[in-house]
Every structure is written in C-alpha cells, then in structure tokens.
Design a protein around this motif. Structure first.
Motif, PDB file in Angstrom:
ATOM      1  N   GLY A 103       5.430 -13.665  -2.607  1.00  0.00           N
ATOM      2  CA  GLY A 103       5.919 -12.549  -1.675  1.00  0.00           C
ATOM      3  C   GLY A 103       4.928 -12.373  -0.457  1.00  0.00           C
ATOM      4  O   GLY A 103       3.917 -13.379  -0.353  1.00  0.00           O
ATOM      5  N   THR A 104       5.317 -11.440   0.503  1.00  0.00           N
ATOM      6  CA  THR A 104       4.450 -11.377   1.708  1.00  0.00           C
ATOM      7  C   THR A 104       3.276 -10.417   1.657  1.00  0.00           C
ATOM      8  O   THR A 104       3.670  -9.211   0.992  1.00  0.00           O
ATOM      9  N   PRO A 105       2.066 -10.577   1.746  1.00  0.00           N
ATOM     10  CA  PRO A 105       1.180  -9.632   1.284  1.00  0.00           C
ATOM     11  C   PRO A 105       1.104  -8.351   2.401  1.00  0.00           C
ATOM     12  O   PRO A 105       1.315  -8.688   3.541  1.00  0.00           O
ATOM     13  N   VAL A 106       0.952  -7.193   1.951  1.00  0.00           N
ATOM     14  CA  VAL A 106       0.656  -6.178   2.767  1.00  0.00           C
ATOM     15  C   VAL A 106      -1.053  -6.129   3.058  1.00  0.00           C
ATOM     16  O   VAL A 106      -1.783  -6.063   2.221  1.00  0.00           O
ATOM     17  N   THR A 107      -1.205  -6.017   4.439  1.00  0.00           N
ATOM     18  CA  THR A 107      -2.837  -5.900   4.929  1.00  0.00           C
ATOM     19  C   THR A 107      -3.145  -4.576   4.512  1.00  0.00           C
ATOM     20  O   THR A 107      -2.544  -3.724   4.699  1.00  0.00           O
ATOM     21  N   ALA A 108      -4.635  -4.506   4.123  1.00  0.00           N
ATOM     22  CA  ALA A 108      -5.332  -3.263   4.272  1.00  0.00           C
ATOM     23  C   ALA A 108      -5.263  -2.362   5.374  1.00  0.00           C
ATOM     24  O   ALA A 108      -5.130  -0.983   5.203  1.00  0.00           O
ATOM     25  N   ALA A 109      -5.093  -2.954   6.501  1.00  0.00           N
ATOM     26  CA  ALA A 109      -4.926  -2.232   7.931  1.00  0.00           C
ATOM     27  C   ALA A 109      -3.387  -1.510   7.702  1.00  0.00           C
ATOM     28  O   ALA A 109      -3.447  -0.304   8.239  1.00  0.00           O
ATOM     29  N   GLN A 110      -2.439  -1.901   7.216  1.00  0.00           N
ATOM     30  CA  GLN A 110      -1.082  -1.631   7.209  1.00  0.00           C
ATOM     31  C   GLN A 110      -1.213  -0.588   5.888  1.00  0.00           C
ATOM     32  O   GLN A 110      -0.458   0.571   6.305  1.00  0.00           O
ATOM     33  N   VAL A 111      -1.702  -0.539   5.150  1.00  0.00           N
ATOM     34  CA  VAL A 111      -1.995   0.654   4.065  1.00  0.00           C
ATOM     35  C   VAL A 111      -2.809   1.750   4.609  1.00  0.00           C
ATOM     36  O   VAL A 111      -2.176   2.965   4.521  1.00  0.00           O
ATOM     37  N   HIS A 112      -3.772   1.514   5.423  1.00  0.00           N
ATOM     38  CA  HIS A 112      -4.582   2.834   6.163  1.00  0.00           C
ATOM     39  C   HIS A 112      -3.745   3.497   7.062  1.00  0.00           C
ATOM     40  O   HIS A 112      -3.677   4.472   7.078  1.00  0.00           O
ATOM     41  N   GLU A 113      -2.842   2.473   7.818  1.00  0.00           N
ATOM     42  CA  GLU A 113      -2.017   3.187   8.883  1.00  0.00           C
ATOM     43  C   GLU A 113      -0.754   4.098   8.544  1.00  0.00           C
ATOM     44  O   GLU A 113      -0.512   5.150   8.717  1.00  0.00           O
ATOM     45  N   ALA A 114      -0.097   3.386   7.158  1.00  0.00           N
ATOM     46  CA  ALA A 114       0.510   4.256   6.556  1.00  0.00           C
ATOM     47  C   ALA A 114       0.338   5.643   6.002  1.00  0.00           C
ATOM     48  O   ALA A 114       1.018   6.638   6.218  1.00  0.00           O
ATOM     49  N   ILE A 115      -1.056   5.493   5.397  1.00  0.00           N
ATOM     50  CA  ILE A 115      -1.503   6.842   4.954  1.00  0.00           C
ATOM     51  C   ILE A 115      -1.834   7.841   6.236  1.00  0.00           C
ATOM     52  O   ILE A 115      -1.648   9.104   6.243  1.00  0.00           O
ATOM     53  N   ALA A 116      -2.217   7.218   7.351  1.00  0.00           N
ATOM     54  CA  ALA A 116      -2.599   7.868   8.523  1.00  0.00           C
ATOM     55  C   ALA A 116      -1.338   8.567   9.206  1.00  0.00           C
ATOM     56  O   ALA A 116      -1.217   9.770   9.490  1.00  0.00           O
ATOM     57  N   LEU A 117      -0.473   7.908   9.153  1.00  0.00           N
ATOM     58  CA  LEU A 117       1.101   8.487   9.549  1.00  0.00           C
ATOM     59  C   LEU A 117       1.408   9.513   8.741  1.00  0.00           C
ATOM     60  O   LEU A 117       2.050  10.421   9.109  1.00  0.00           O
ATOM     61  N   GLU A 118       1.585   9.265   7.500  1.00  0.00           N
ATOM     62  CA  GLU A 118       1.828  10.405   6.518  1.00  0.00           C
ATOM     63  C   GLU A 118       0.981  11.771   6.876  1.00  0.00           C
ATOM     64  O   GLU A 118       1.605  12.743   6.686  1.00  0.00           O
ATOM     65  N   LEU A 119      -0.210  11.631   6.859  1.00  0.00           N
ATOM     66  CA  LEU A 119      -1.150  12.733   7.280  1.00  0.00           C
ATOM     67  C   LEU A 119      -0.783  13.351   8.443  1.00  0.00           C
ATOM     68  O   LEU A 119      -0.636  14.594   8.526  1.00  0.00           O
ATOM     69  N   SER A 120      -0.722  12.666   9.406  1.00  0.00           N
ATOM     70  CA  SER A 120      -0.159  13.079  10.942  1.00  0.00           C
ATOM     71  C   SER A 120       1.318  13.902  10.623  1.00  0.00           C
ATOM     72  O   SER A 120       1.481  14.998  11.065  1.00  0.00           O
TER      73      SER A 120
END
Length: 326
Positions: A103-120
């Motif tokens: 599979g293609t790995p999801v980076t830690a930065a992408q996890v942080h960004e997804a949480i930040a977008l949902e918070l916004s």
C-alpha cells in the motif's frame, strides 16, 4: 495369456472410447512463493504460487487492508489450486499462509492536516486554522497502491478551553480499521513578517515578506494581518527576521524631509500662486506638513503631492508672497 503389448494397446483404445487421453499430463505441482505480497483487493493464485501460469488471476480470498497482513487457511488454498488444475501437496504441512498487502503510506503530516481541517469545519473558524499535536503518533496508515492518500476523521470532540481533542482516524481504504487518537490543537492564523532584517525607514516590498502561522492567543492587538498592511510602508524602528509588526509602528515613506525646500502652491479661482517654502517636518505623499514661507516667514499647513511640491490646505486667505500663474 495375452501378450503385454496387446494389453497396453487394448487399454489405450479403451481410454479413448470413454474420452480420456492416454497422454494427459498430471496436474502441475505448484511452487509456493517465499513471500506473498498482494497489491489489489483480492488474493490470487499468482500471488501465492510462482508457476500459476494462466491461472495466476484465479481468486483465492479477499485481501487484507493496505499495509496489513492476513492468514489464509492452507486447506482452502489447496482446494482453490486443485479446482484450477494445480497440485499443491503442502509438503511443509503449513496450516496457514501469511499474505501481506502492499500500500501507499499516509504521512503523519497528512493525519495532522485531516484532523485540523475537521476541527476548522466543526468550529467554523474564518481566516484561521489549527496546529495539531498528538499525544502519541498513530500507527502507520496505508491506502491502496496507486490511490492518493486520504484520511477519514470521525467521532471528533474538542475542548476549546484546554485545546484537547479525541478522534478516530482511518485510511480511506476497504477494511481499514479506525485508530483512536488524542492530542492538543492550537488555533493559529497566517501573519506577514519580514523574511529578513528591515532597516528603519526602509520601504517594504512584497518580496521582502513571508507568511507564518502564529497562535491567535499570542497575536497582539493591532498586529498587521495581511501583506497589504506592510507593502509600501516603512517601519519606525528596525525589524528582525520573522518579527510580527504592529500597524502603529509603520508609516508611509517620507517624501518630504524636514528642512527640505519645496514649492508652495496656493490654488485660487483662475490662478495658482507659488512660493518657496521649507518643510518643518517629515511627511509622506498625501500627508500634511507644516511649511514656512521663506519670504513671508508665515507657517502654513500643506498636503504633499510630490517630493518637492505641496498644496496649501486652508480656506482662509494666506499671504503667499509669490508669483501668480494662470
């Protein structure tokens, strides 16, 4: 007793009579791969055996989620191989075969960004974003090979007072399991700052600026929040690289310097009077400046229109002691 040759020939004709070729090959013995790595959603015979040939695409079972592994019952594999015309005697007597899904790995930065977008999205914040810090980094997430990494955030709760949050995240892939994450989110916004040192009075250009994230709670009142607040302005004191700037610490560039000689213009219906004056203070284009008429020694207030010309601003008659032009 019949000769042996006669028996063999008779057996061959008997086999042909019932539709069996006497030359039919025995089932191919399948050779197990040292390591089974799957790319798609299905485990096939080709994923398991090196010599599956034209049967390589034959499905065996569903593949695990990307980045995960699964155990497939050996008897099930043997039955699938036999049905496809392959023989796997399982000399090693494996009870299960381990399959790994690429599979293609999801980076830690992408996890942080997804949480930040949902918070916004939840907090409905404008011109701001969240800086996310996890209490513990998530285990690696994967999406299917050839798929753009995407993270799904669910069950997000946020305490605006403390900044702490709880959430479940998972990769956007079939069979992916959600991971529980906790951490802290800080509300930030983009603020323009000098990209390098700026001297006192130096006029700032757009290419002299950069944008950085600052905690909203640490942004002082009156801080410049857009590049347009700074471009074309000059600081009253020298600025450091990365230093936030208050609008009150800026001024328009000096067009007329103190003690500079300027032409005084006094506009009257049908004519313009001019005289020579001396500026008593610095002033920008469009700014008001006190100017002393060098002949009458009267002080007037004028608006700067060019670095060497000012227009007297007064509704009362002013003695200009100059020459009139029509």
């Amino acid at each position: 007793m019949k000769p042996l040759r006669t028996l063999i020939v008779s057996a061959a004709f008997a086999a042909l009579a019932i539709g069996i070729s006497p030359l039919a090959a025995a089932p191919t013995e399948a050779v197990l791969r040292d390591k089974a790595i799957v790319v798609g959603d299905t485990v096939t015979l080709g994923d398991l055996f090196m010599n599956a040939g034209d049967k390589a695409s034959t499905p065996v079972s569903r593949a695990p989620a990307p980045g995960q592994r699964a155990a497939i019952n050996s008897a099930h594999v043997a039955n699938a191989a036999r049905a496809a015309g392959l023989l796997w005697p399982n000399h090693e007597r494996y009870t299960h075969l381990i399959v790994n899904r690429d599979g293609t790995p999801v980076t830690a930065a992408q996890v942080h960004e997804a949480i930040a977008l949902e918070l916004s999205r939840q907090q409905n914040t404008a011109d701001t974003s969240f800086l996310v810090e996890l209490d513990r980094e998530a285990e690696a997430l994967y999406v299917a090979k050839g798929t753009a990494p995407r993270v799904i955030v669910t069950d997000l709760t946020f305490d605006a007072r403390t900044g702490h949050f709880n959430a479940h995240v998972k990769a956007d892939a079939r069979g992916a399991k959600p991971r529980h994450l906790t951490g802290r989110a800080t509300l930030t916004r983009k603020v323009p700052v000098p990209a390098g040192p700026v001297a006192r009075g130096e006029v700032m250009r757009d290419d002299m600026l950069t944008m950085i994230d600052m905690e909203v709670a640490r942004i002082a009142p009156g801080t410049a929040l857009s590049r347009s607040d700074l471009v074309g302005m000059a600081p009253r004191t020298a600025l450091r690289r990365g230093q936030s700037v208050r609008v009150s610490d800026l001024h328009l560039p000096v067009a007329v310097e103190k003690d500079a000689r300027v032409t005084l213009l006094f506009e009257m219906p049908g004519m313009v009077l001019t005289a020579t004056g001396r500026a008593l203070e610095d002033a920008p284009i469009g700014g008001l400046v006190r100017v002393i008429n060098t002949r009458s020694h009267r002080t007037v207030h004028a608006r700067v229109i060019t670095p060497d010309r000012v227009v007297v601003e007064s509704s009362a008659p002013v003695q200009v002691a100059g020459r009139a032009t029509e």
